[in-house]
Enzyme design. Structure first.
Site, PDB file in Angstrom:
ATOM      1  N   CYS A 157       0.569  -1.119   0.148  1.00  0.00           N
ATOM      2  CA  CYS A 157      -0.082  -0.062  -0.281  1.00  0.00           C
ATOM      3  C   CYS A 157       1.037   0.977   0.110  1.00  0.00           C
ATOM      4  O   CYS A 157       1.587   1.672   0.998  1.00  0.00           O
ATOM      5  CB  CYS A 157      -1.081  -0.043   1.165  1.00  0.00           C
ATOM      6  SG  CYS A 157      -2.153   1.426   1.019  1.00  0.00           S
ATOM      7  N   CYS A 210      -0.682   3.584   2.449  1.00  0.00           N
ATOM      8  CA  CYS A 210      -0.392   3.483   3.752  1.00  0.00           C
ATOM      9  C   CYS A 210       1.249   4.263   4.345  1.00  0.00           C
ATOM     10  O   CYS A 210       1.226   5.041   4.915  1.00  0.00           O
ATOM     11  CB  CYS A 210      -0.949   2.416   3.703  1.00  0.00           C
ATOM     12  SG  CYS A 210      -2.290   1.450   3.221  1.00  0.00           S
ATOM     13  N   ASP A 211       2.169   3.971   3.236  1.00  0.00           N
ATOM     14  CA  ASP A 211       3.415   3.014   3.736  1.00  0.00           C
ATOM     15  C   ASP A 211       4.861   4.631   2.620  1.00  0.00           C
ATOM     16  O   ASP A 211       5.681   4.349   3.344  1.00  0.00           O
ATOM     17  CB  ASP A 211       3.860   1.969   3.510  1.00  0.00           C
ATOM     18  CG  ASP A 211       3.041   1.104   4.737  1.00  0.00           C
ATOM     19  OD1 ASP A 211       2.826   1.619   5.838  1.00  0.00           O
ATOM     20  OD2 ASP A 211       2.783  -0.030   4.030  1.00  0.00           O
TER      21      ASP A 211
END
Ligand code: FAD
Ligand code: NAP
Length: 312
Positions: A135, A138-139
């Site tokens: 992701c 997200c990261d």
């Protein structure tokens, strides 16, 4: 007894919920193990849903209004992980929940979608969450001004490589072939991006690091081994359909399945089991698009309503 149980709260499940509640069904519960929204909430960008006010917004922002709209019409979200679906002898269904509880429903729509596949290289599991990610939204920020690798040649890999290029100092796009599955326009955009280096006909042999996390990946390329000193690798190598809940206690599917593990369905989203409907990425030949999942959800809800009506 619920009129309708919807399993999964992505675009398909939410649209099914909207149509079912707005269409007059009173007792509709959507079983979703996380926040409603589905896998598109992990996408950095969506721009192909007709009528978007802000094309290019994040998947999370895009989905943020869907649940509000559904709940206004009476859809109930039950925060639960469904572990099985059983057909009762009277034709109704039992929805088995993690923890041992269950619910009964006259009809069921399964819209459990799909989840990212693991690539299978050495060290992938060991460094998952410590350098290996699926992701970018997200990261990605953890790798601000650092070099990262992206693995895969589909739409997700190339789009997310472009997203990461906005944050990271360099993105190595590693793909096992020279041809890409991703849309040619997206590949072209990535080729023009100076921060993205294409490494094709290459696979990841191994991920290496220490207890702090990933430090490098070793590639097998057509010119031999190549080491990339990267603290992050984003793997986008396709999806597995979430079909486990459709297996009975003997591990056999309760409805007819296609070879790839998707559910066989007709144009009404009916499965081979009466009263069981599917929608979205889980169904056979799904183009894996938000608009299609949403359309499927609406069709499945209308079909489920006719089915429930026919029971009276
Ligand atoms: P999902 O979105 O997968 O939703 C399924 C839901 O079911 C999930 O919320 C999950 O938590 C829940 N669930 C699963 N199992 C259970 C269980 N046992 N119990 C309870 N809940 C359960 N499509 C586009 O049209 N445009 C794009 O730009 C685009 N970009 C994408 C970018 C990325 C990174 C990804 C991953 C996908 C992208 N897609 C895009 C594809 C799109 O997101 C999917 O086709 C769509 O989300 C499918 O919707 P769905 O409702 O079928 O399933
Ligand atoms: P995908 O289209 O299945 O692509 C997966 C990629 O990973 C392929 O290039 C594949 O290589 C590669 N791959 C598979 N297994 C591998 C392994 N073990 N090691 C290395 N590489 C491996 O998956 P996706 O990109 O996630 O897309 C899924 C679906 O969502 C698609 O239908 C896609 O069109 C859709 N989607 C649409 C959008 C959009 O509309 N903008 C955005 C994202 C996703 P090969 O090519 O050699 O098989």
């Amino acid at each position: 007894m619920l009129d309708l149980a919807i399993i999964g709260g992505g675009p398909a499940g939410l649209s099914a919920g909207l149509y079912a509640t707005r269409g007059g069904l009173k007792n509709v519960v959507m079983f979703e193990k996380g926040e409603p929204g589905g896998q598109i909430t992990s996408s950095s960008e969506i721009e192909n849903y007709p009528g978007q006010k802000a094309p290019g917004e994040s998947g999370f922002d895009f989905m943020s209004t869907w649940w509000k709209q559904c709940s206004a019409f009476g859809l109930v979200h039950k925060w639960a992980n469904v572990v099985g679906v059983r057909k009762n002898s009277d034709g109704s269904f039992e929805i088995l929940l993690e923890g041992g509880k269950s619910e009964q429903a006259k009809a069921v729509i399964v819209a459990t979608g799909s989840t990212p596949r693991r690539a299978g290289f050495k060290g992938e599991d060991e460094f998952f969450g410590k350098g290996v990610s699926t992701c970018a939204t997200c990261d990605g920020f953890f790798y601000k001004n650092k070099e990262v690798a992206v693995l895969g040649g589909g739409d997700t890999a190339v789009e997310e490589a472009l997203y990461l290029a906005n944050i990271c100092s360099k993105v190595y796009l590693v793909h096992r072939r020279d041809e890409f599955r991703a849309a040619p326009t997206t590949v072209e955009k990535a080729r023009k991006n100076e921060k993205i280096e294409f490494i094709t006909s290459a696979t990841v042999k191994e991920a290496l690091g220490d207890k702090m996390g990933l430090t490098k990946i070793v590639l097998d390329t057509k010119n031999g081994e190549r080491v990339l000193d990267v603290p992050g690798i984003f793997t986008f190598v396709g999806l597995n359909v979430n079909n486990e809940i459709l297996k009975d206690e003997n591990g056999k599917f309760i409805c007819e399945m296609a070879d790839g593990g998707q559910v066989k369905t007709n144009l009404k989203m009916q499965t081979s089991l009466k009263g069981l409907f599917v929608a979205g990425d889980i169904r056979e030949d799904a183009p894996k698009q938000v608009i299609v999942a949403a359309g499927d959800g609406a069709v499945a809800a209308l079909s489920a309503m006719s089915y429930i009506e026919s029971l009276h």
